[in-house]
Scaffold this motif. Sequence first.
Motif, mmCIF file in Angstrom:
data_model
loop_
_atom_site.group_PDB
_atom_site.id
_atom_site.type_symbol
_atom_site.label_atom_id
_atom_site.label_comp_id
_atom_site.label_asym_id
_atom_site.label_seq_id
_atom_site.Cartn_x
_atom_site.Cartn_y
_atom_site.Cartn_z
ATOM 1 N N GLY A 12 2.539 7.454 5.298
ATOM 2 C CA GLY A 12 1.273 8.173 5.343
ATOM 3 C C GLY A 12 0.106 7.473 4.680
ATOM 4 O O GLY A 12 -0.874 8.117 4.304
ATOM 5 N N ALA A 13 0.163 6.146 4.574
ATOM 6 C CA ALA A 13 -0.860 5.403 3.830
ATOM 7 C C ALA A 13 -2.275 5.660 4.343
ATOM 8 O O ALA A 13 -3.216 5.777 3.559
ATOM 9 C CB ALA A 13 -0.553 3.905 3.869
ATOM 10 N N PHE A 14 -2.428 5.750 5.667
ATOM 11 C CA PHE A 14 -3.747 5.977 6.259
ATOM 12 C C PHE A 14 -3.752 7.253 7.115
ATOM 13 O O PHE A 14 -4.585 7.409 8.002
ATOM 14 C CB PHE A 14 -4.167 4.770 7.107
ATOM 15 N N GLN A 15 -2.854 8.135 6.855
ATOM 16 C CA GLN A 15 -2.751 9.360 7.645
ATOM 17 C C GLN A 15 -4.037 10.176 7.565
ATOM 18 O O GLN A 15 -4.602 10.377 6.488
ATOM 19 C CB GLN A 15 -1.582 10.211 7.151
ATOM 20 N N ILE B 118 0.887 -1.165 0.000
ATOM 21 C CA ILE B 118 0.000 0.000 0.000
ATOM 22 C C ILE B 118 0.920 1.209 0.000
ATOM 23 O O ILE B 118 1.617 1.464 0.976
ATOM 24 C CB ILE B 118 -0.931 0.026 1.222
ATOM 25 N N ALA B 119 0.952 1.931 -1.102
ATOM 26 C CA ALA B 119 1.941 2.977 -1.318
ATOM 27 C C ALA B 119 1.622 4.253 -0.540
ATOM 28 O O ALA B 119 0.560 4.392 0.084
ATOM 29 C CB ALA B 119 2.063 3.279 -2.807
ATOM 30 N N SER B 120 2.530 5.181 -0.609
ATOM 31 C CA SER B 120 2.467 6.432 0.153
ATOM 32 C C SER B 120 1.144 7.167 -0.075
ATOM 33 O O SER B 120 0.744 7.400 -1.213
ATOM 34 C CB SER B 120 3.619 7.345 -0.243
ATOM 35 N N GLY B 121 0.499 7.516 1.030
ATOM 36 C CA GLY B 121 -0.693 8.352 0.962
ATOM 37 C C GLY B 121 -1.890 7.725 0.286
ATOM 38 O O GLY B 121 -2.843 8.435 -0.065
ATOM 39 N N ALA B 122 -1.890 6.404 0.116
ATOM 40 C CA ALA B 122 -2.941 5.744 -0.667
ATOM 41 C C ALA B 122 -4.351 6.064 -0.185
ATOM 42 O O ALA B 122 -5.258 6.280 -0.991
ATOM 43 C CB ALA B 122 -2.716 4.231 -0.669
ATOM 44 N N PHE B 123 -4.538 6.105 1.135
ATOM 45 C CA PHE B 123 -5.867 6.387 1.691
ATOM 46 C C PHE B 123 -5.840 7.605 2.619
ATOM 47 O O PHE B 123 -6.750 7.788 3.426
ATOM 48 C CB PHE B 123 -6.385 5.161 2.453
ATOM 49 N N SER B 124 -4.827 8.406 2.511
ATOM 50 C CA SER B 124 -4.705 9.557 3.418
ATOM 51 C C SER B 124 -5.867 10.527 3.234
ATOM 52 O O SER B 124 -6.336 10.770 2.117
ATOM 53 C CB SER B 124 -3.380 10.283 3.192
ATOM 54 N N GLY B 125 -6.328 11.040 4.356
ATOM 55 C CA GLY B 125 -7.401 12.026 4.314
ATOM 56 C C GLY B 125 -8.778 11.462 4.028
ATOM 57 O O GLY B 125 -9.715 12.232 3.793
ATOM 58 N N CYS B 126 -8.929 10.129 4.064
ATOM 59 C CA CYS B 126 -10.258 9.519 3.907
ATOM 60 C C CYS B 126 -10.952 9.575 5.263
ATOM 61 O O CYS B 126 -10.939 8.606 6.024
ATOM 62 C CB CYS B 126 -10.129 8.084 3.402
ATOM 63 N N ARG B 127 -11.532 10.681 5.546
ATOM 64 C CA ARG B 127 -11.955 10.981 6.911
ATOM 65 C C ARG B 127 -13.154 10.162 7.390
ATOM 66 O O ARG B 127 -13.428 10.110 8.593
ATOM 67 C CB ARG B 127 -12.259 12.468 7.041
ATOM 68 N N ASP B 128 -13.904 9.491 6.471
ATOM 69 C CA ASP B 128 -15.020 8.643 6.882
ATOM 70 C C ASP B 128 -14.681 7.159 6.824
ATOM 71 O O ASP B 128 -15.556 6.318 7.055
ATOM 72 C CB ASP B 128 -16.247 8.912 6.008
ATOM 73 N N LEU C 7 6.981 8.539 13.677
ATOM 74 C CA LEU C 7 5.684 9.194 13.804
ATOM 75 C C LEU C 7 4.542 8.346 13.243
ATOM 76 O O LEU C 7 3.507 8.868 12.829
ATOM 77 C CB LEU C 7 5.705 10.570 13.114
ATOM 78 N N ALA C 8 4.712 7.026 13.246
ATOM 79 C CA ALA C 8 3.736 6.125 12.630
ATOM 80 C C ALA C 8 2.342 6.257 13.232
ATOM 81 O O ALA C 8 1.333 6.182 12.519
ATOM 82 C CB ALA C 8 4.213 4.679 12.744
ATOM 83 N N PHE C 9 2.279 6.447 14.557
ATOM 84 C CA PHE C 9 0.991 6.563 15.237
ATOM 85 C C PHE C 9 0.856 7.921 15.941
ATOM 86 O O PHE C 9 0.188 8.036 16.966
ATOM 87 C CB PHE C 9 0.822 5.415 16.239
ATOM 88 N N THR D 205 6.206 -6.414 7.310
ATOM 89 C CA THR D 205 7.480 -6.285 8.016
ATOM 90 C C THR D 205 7.746 -4.858 8.484
ATOM 91 O O THR D 205 8.541 -4.642 9.394
ATOM 92 C CB THR D 205 8.650 -6.742 7.129
ATOM 93 N N ALA D 206 7.084 -3.889 7.842
ATOM 94 C CA ALA D 206 7.360 -2.483 8.186
ATOM 95 C C ALA D 206 6.099 -1.639 8.115
ATOM 96 O O ALA D 206 5.355 -1.695 7.136
ATOM 97 C CB ALA D 206 8.415 -1.913 7.247
ATOM 98 N N ILE D 207 5.867 -0.889 9.189
ATOM 99 C CA ILE D 207 4.880 0.198 9.170
ATOM 100 C C ILE D 207 5.714 1.469 9.088
ATOM 101 O O ILE D 207 6.465 1.766 10.016
ATOM 102 C CB ILE D 207 4.006 0.204 10.432
ATOM 103 N N THR D 208 5.622 2.186 8.001
ATOM 104 C CA THR D 208 6.553 3.290 7.772
ATOM 105 C C THR D 208 6.032 4.621 8.313
ATOM 106 O O THR D 208 4.993 4.690 8.970
ATOM 107 C CB THR D 208 6.906 3.408 6.277
ATOM 108 N N GLU D 209 6.778 5.683 8.025
ATOM 109 C CA GLU D 209 6.542 7.003 8.599
ATOM 110 C C GLU D 209 5.101 7.497 8.391
ATOM 111 O O GLU D 209 4.557 7.393 7.294
ATOM 112 C CB GLU D 209 7.501 8.029 7.996
ATOM 113 N N HIS D 210 4.523 8.017 9.471
ATOM 114 C CA HIS D 210 3.211 8.661 9.440
ATOM 115 C C HIS D 210 2.082 7.746 8.947
ATOM 116 O O HIS D 210 1.002 8.231 8.587
ATOM 117 C CB HIS D 210 3.244 9.918 8.540
#
Length: 209
Positions: free
Chosen positions: A51-54, A25-35, A97-99, A69-74
């Motif tokens: 920032g996939a789900f930021q 799941i690439a960078s920012g894929a679902f970011s800002g999906c507020r609902d 800053l993952a969480f 294996t990795a939860i990356t930044e933000h």
Amino acid sequence: TIGQKAFQGCISLTSIFIPSSVTNIASGAFSGCRDLKDVVLNEGLVVIDVGAFQGCTALTLIKIPSTVTAITEHAFAGCTKLKEVVLNEGLETIGELAFLRCESLTSIIIPSSVTKIAPGAFQDCCNLKEVVLNEGLETIGGEAFLHCESLTRIIIPSSVTKIPPGAFWDCKNLKEVVLNEGLETIGQKAFQGCISLTSIFIPSSVTNI
């Protein structure tokens, strides 16, 4: 792969099912999906990228498959209603800053496969009361638990050799800290502002405070 910013800002999206064929799941894929409230991640997923789900402010539960294996930044930064995070054996790194600002998160168990918690990983998780760190963890990043005001107890496993600067800074309700043999260094401001801490035992392996 689900590409960068593929669903960014899809504010009416409420649920997503990620099939086992998806490895990234690439960078920012679902970011800002507020609902976005319901996310199902299946075995086969390897990387949750930057920032996939930021900012998915409706998300309440996330279960990380053992293949990740990795939860990356933000990755989940600003998920303010996230109450439960399930991490499985197989995870190795929790990114910077993952969480961040997961204000509803109350407990987290770090599996023994995790060797690194990056700087600021749980910063500003103000309702985080329980953190379980298992043997196998080697690195806790600077300010990893900064402003975790509800944290009351922490046991540092013997596999950790250094508590870095500001790691538990401003954990105002931290009453009990258990440090094990194997620890060598306690960094600057590591426990600054821990006003509820009344005693601490420094093991003989510590050479530098």
